[in-house]
Write a protein that holds these residues in place. Structure first.
Motif, PDB file in Angstrom:
ATOM      1  N   GLY A 165       0.815  -1.202   0.000  1.00 33.57           N
ATOM      2  CA  GLY A 165       0.000   0.000   0.000  1.00 33.57           C
ATOM      3  C   GLY A 165       0.851   1.255   0.000  1.00 33.57           C
ATOM      4  N   THR A 166       0.253   2.372  -0.438  1.00 32.57           N
ATOM      5  CA  THR A 166       0.962   3.643  -0.505  1.00 32.57           C
ATOM      6  C   THR A 166       0.317   4.680   0.391  1.00 32.57           C
ATOM      7  OG1 THR A 166      -0.376   4.300  -2.425  1.00 32.57           O
ATOM      8  CG2 THR A 166       1.720   3.211  -2.870  1.00 32.57           C
ATOM      9  N   SER A 167      -0.577   4.285   1.272  1.00 31.75           N
ATOM     10  CA  SER A 167      -1.289   5.238   2.100  1.00 31.75           C
ATOM     11  C   SER A 167      -0.357   5.821   3.150  1.00 31.75           C
ATOM     12  CB  SER A 167      -2.490   4.562   2.771  1.00 31.75           C
ATOM     13  OG  SER A 167      -3.389   4.079   1.796  1.00 31.75           O
ATOM     14  N   PHE A 168      -0.495   7.125   3.328  1.00 31.83           N
ATOM     15  CA  PHE A 168       0.212   7.835   4.388  1.00 31.83           C
ATOM     16  C   PHE A 168       1.713   7.598   4.314  1.00 31.83           C
ATOM     17  CE2 PHE A 168      -3.799   7.689   7.242  1.00 31.83           C
ATOM     18  CZ  PHE A 168      -4.389   8.631   6.420  1.00 31.83           C
ATOM     19  N   ARG A 169       2.280   7.770   3.142  1.00 31.49           N
ATOM     20  CA  ARG A 169       3.719   7.698   2.993  1.00 31.49           C
ATOM     21  C   ARG A 169       4.319   9.053   2.643  1.00 31.49           C
ATOM     22  NH1 ARG A 169       5.388   2.011  -0.009  1.00 31.49           N
ATOM     23  NH2 ARG A 169       4.524   0.621   1.571  1.00 31.49           N
ATOM     24  N   THR A 170       3.477  10.051   2.460  1.00 28.06           N
ATOM     25  CA  THR A 170       3.939  11.380   2.073  1.00 28.06           C
ATOM     26  C   THR A 170       3.284  12.418   2.962  1.00 28.06           C
ATOM     27  OG1 THR A 170       4.129  10.623  -0.219  1.00 28.06           O
ATOM     28  CG2 THR A 170       4.230  12.996   0.160  1.00 28.06           C
ATOM     29  N   VAL A 171       4.073  13.383   3.404  1.00 25.44           N
ATOM     30  CA  VAL A 171       3.581  14.496   4.202  1.00 25.44           C
ATOM     31  C   VAL A 171       3.518  15.730   3.312  1.00 25.44           C
ATOM     32  CG1 VAL A 171       3.944  15.870   6.289  1.00 25.44           C
ATOM     33  CG2 VAL A 171       4.658  13.481   6.219  1.00 25.44           C
ATOM     34  N   GLY A 172       2.473  16.529   3.475  1.00 28.13           N
ATOM     35  CA  GLY A 172       2.313  17.715   2.648  1.00 28.13           C
ATOM     36  C   GLY A 172       1.774  18.888   3.435  1.00 28.13           C
ATOM     37  N   LEU A 173       1.726  20.031   2.763  1.00 27.48           N
ATOM     38  CA  LEU A 173       1.172  21.262   3.311  1.00 27.48           C
ATOM     39  C   LEU A 173       0.027  21.728   2.438  1.00 27.48           C
ATOM     40  CD1 LEU A 173       4.391  23.310   4.244  1.00 27.48           C
ATOM     41  CD2 LEU A 173       2.759  22.306   5.843  1.00 27.48           C
ATOM     42  N   VAL A 174      -1.078  22.115   3.054  1.00 30.19           N
ATOM     43  CA  VAL A 174      -2.217  22.679   2.341  1.00 30.19           C
ATOM     44  C   VAL A 174      -2.661  23.935   3.081  1.00 30.19           C
ATOM     45  CG1 VAL A 174      -2.989  20.441   1.493  1.00 30.19           C
ATOM     46  CG2 VAL A 174      -3.915  21.319   3.638  1.00 30.19           C
ATOM     47  N   GLN A 175      -3.316  24.819   2.363  1.00 29.62           N
ATOM     48  CA  GLN A 175      -3.834  26.030   2.974  1.00 29.62           C
ATOM     49  C   GLN A 175      -5.188  25.725   3.627  1.00 29.62           C
ATOM     50  OE1 GLN A 175      -2.952  29.929   1.124  1.00 29.62           O
ATOM     51  NE2 GLN A 175      -2.645  28.779  -0.762  1.00 29.62           N
ATOM     52  N   PHE A 176      -5.166  25.640   4.932  1.00 27.10           N
ATOM     53  CA  PHE A 176      -6.366  25.301   5.704  1.00 27.10           C
ATOM     54  C   PHE A 176      -6.197  25.881   7.100  1.00 27.10           C
ATOM     55  CE2 PHE A 176      -8.927  22.667   8.504  1.00 27.10           C
ATOM     56  CZ  PHE A 176     -10.084  22.491   7.786  1.00 27.10           C
ATOM     57  N   PRO A 177      -7.220  26.477   7.682  1.00 26.62           N
ATOM     58  CA  PRO A 177      -8.621  26.566   7.242  1.00 26.62           C
ATOM     59  C   PRO A 177      -8.908  27.721   6.284  1.00 26.62           C
ATOM     60  CG  PRO A 177      -8.392  27.472   9.437  1.00 26.62           C
ATOM     61  CD  PRO A 177      -7.052  26.946   9.072  1.00 26.62           C
ATOM     62  N   THR A 178      -7.972  28.678   6.118  1.00 27.22           N
ATOM     63  CA  THR A 178      -8.169  29.788   5.191  1.00 27.22           C
ATOM     64  C   THR A 178      -6.894  29.987   4.390  1.00 27.22           C
ATOM     65  OG1 THR A 178      -7.466  31.437   6.829  1.00 27.22           O
ATOM     66  CG2 THR A 178      -9.833  30.935   6.720  1.00 27.22           C
ATOM     67  N   LYS A 179      -6.958  30.805   3.364  1.00 26.90           N
ATOM     68  CA  LYS A 179      -5.795  31.122   2.560  1.00 26.90           C
ATOM     69  C   LYS A 179      -4.741  31.812   3.434  1.00 26.90           C
ATOM     70  CE  LYS A 179      -7.292  29.695  -1.476  1.00 26.90           C
ATOM     71  NZ  LYS A 179      -6.611  28.624  -2.248  1.00 26.90           N
ATOM     72  N   GLY A 180      -3.508  31.398   3.250  1.00 26.75           N
ATOM     73  CA  GLY A 180      -2.418  31.958   4.016  1.00 26.75           C
ATOM     74  C   GLY A 180      -2.102  31.210   5.294  1.00 26.75           C
ATOM     75  N   MET A 181      -2.964  30.288   5.710  1.00 31.80           N
ATOM     76  CA  MET A 181      -2.727  29.453   6.892  1.00 31.80           C
ATOM     77  C   MET A 181      -2.431  28.035   6.412  1.00 31.80           C
ATOM     78  SD  MET A 181      -5.735  30.860   9.430  1.00 31.80           S
ATOM     79  CE  MET A 181      -5.129  29.860  10.791  1.00 31.80           C
ATOM     80  N   TRP A 182      -1.252  27.519   6.771  1.00 31.69           N
ATOM     81  CA  TRP A 182      -0.800  26.237   6.253  1.00 31.69           C
ATOM     82  C   TRP A 182      -0.900  25.159   7.324  1.00 31.69           C
ATOM     83  CZ3 TRP A 182       0.358  25.660   1.168  1.00 31.69           C
ATOM     84  CH2 TRP A 182       0.515  26.841   0.429  1.00 31.69           C
ATOM     85  N   SER A 183      -1.413  24.004   6.926  1.00 34.09           N
ATOM     86  CA  SER A 183      -1.588  22.871   7.829  1.00 34.09           C
ATOM     87  C   SER A 183      -0.896  21.651   7.237  1.00 34.09           C
ATOM     88  CB  SER A 183      -3.071  22.569   8.060  1.00 34.09           C
ATOM     89  OG  SER A 183      -3.720  23.677   8.645  1.00 34.09           O
ATOM     90  N   ILE A 184      -0.437  20.772   8.119  1.00 31.76           N
ATOM     91  CA  ILE A 184       0.217  19.530   7.703  1.00 31.76           C
ATOM     92  C   ILE A 184      -0.831  18.464   7.422  1.00 31.76           C
ATOM     93  CG2 ILE A 184       1.721  17.658   8.479  1.00 31.76           C
ATOM     94  CD1 ILE A 184       3.357  19.629   9.981  1.00 31.76           C
TER      95      ILE A 184
END
Length: 232
Positions: free
Chosen positions: A115-134
């Motif tokens: 399986g390939t699940s949960f093998r990569t960590v990333g950053l997304v803008q959440f909960p609003t633009k300019g706020m980054w979450s893992i």
């Protein structure tokens, strides 16, 4: 002298604390499995029947042997046929079948070697633009889910865990171009989330260096660790 003693004391906490907590959790898990398994083992097979003291971990050994034997038996044709028959019976139960299929799919995904699940960590803008979450990146959507997602961009499934309990969080799909992939491991990402940002991946290496420095004769370990902030 007081500065050196304080430094040695803090270094001792850094070294002994994780060892003590790990030993406590391991001992608790062994006793938990023993409490589950030993009632099903006949008394004549238990070591404490012939000894004046119990043997911790005997139930864990029996559980590991039993699970391995179960996997061996279900790998052949007869065992597989019996397993299919049992799953067919569970599939006829209105409430149990949904629960069993969901739990089975989760276990197959988590313990799958390919399986390939949960093998990569990333950053997304959440909960609003300019706020980054893992987030932890999962497999891309397939079938009807992939067809229904709007836009021509490729989407990816991500799980956004909560702090300090990473077992709860949010699951959603978003375009892959909106995810910034990180080179850190999933384990380092989980530590970063559970510590609310106090344990940085670089800081973990500095902790290991502090413990190694404390073992060198004639050197006083440093008393503080300057966290390295992530860029971007």
């Amino acid at each position: 002298m007081s500065h050196r003693l304080r430094a040695y004391f803090l270094t001792g906490i850094v070294i002994a604390g994780p060892l003590a907590i790990t030993a406590y959790i391991t001992w608790w898990f062994i006793n938990l499995v023993d409490g589950w398994v030993k009632p099903f083992v006949p008394a004549r097979y238990l070591p404490e029947t012939y000894l004046d003291f119990p043997i911790p971990g005997f139930g864990l050994i029996v559980a590991l042997f039993g699970l391995t034997l179960l996997g061996f038996l279900t790998a052949n044709l007869v065992g597989r046929s019996m397993l299919d028959f049992g799953e067919m019976l569970l599939g006829r139960m209105p409430v149990v079948r949904g629960l069993y299929r969901s739990v089975k799919q989760i276990f197959e995904t988590v313990f799958s070697q390919s399986g390939t699940s949960f093998r990569t960590v990333g950053l997304v803008q959440f909960p609003t633009k300019g706020m980054w979450s893992i987030v932890f990146m999962s497999t891309p959507p397939t079938g009807e889910m992939a067809e229904r997602l709007p836009g021509p961009d490729e989407h990816v499934a991500v799980f956004l865990p909560c702090t300090p309990n990473p077992t709860t969080g949010f699951f959603f799909y978003l375009p892959r171009k909106e995810v910034i992939e990180l080179s850190i491991s999933v384990e380092d990402g989980a530590k970063l989330i559970m510590s609310a940002g106090l344990i940085q991946p670089e800081g973990q290496k500095r902790l290991a260096g502090l413990a190694a420095e404390a073992k060198r004769p004639g050197l006083a370990p440093r008393t503080s660790i300057t966290p390295v902030r992530e860029q971007g």
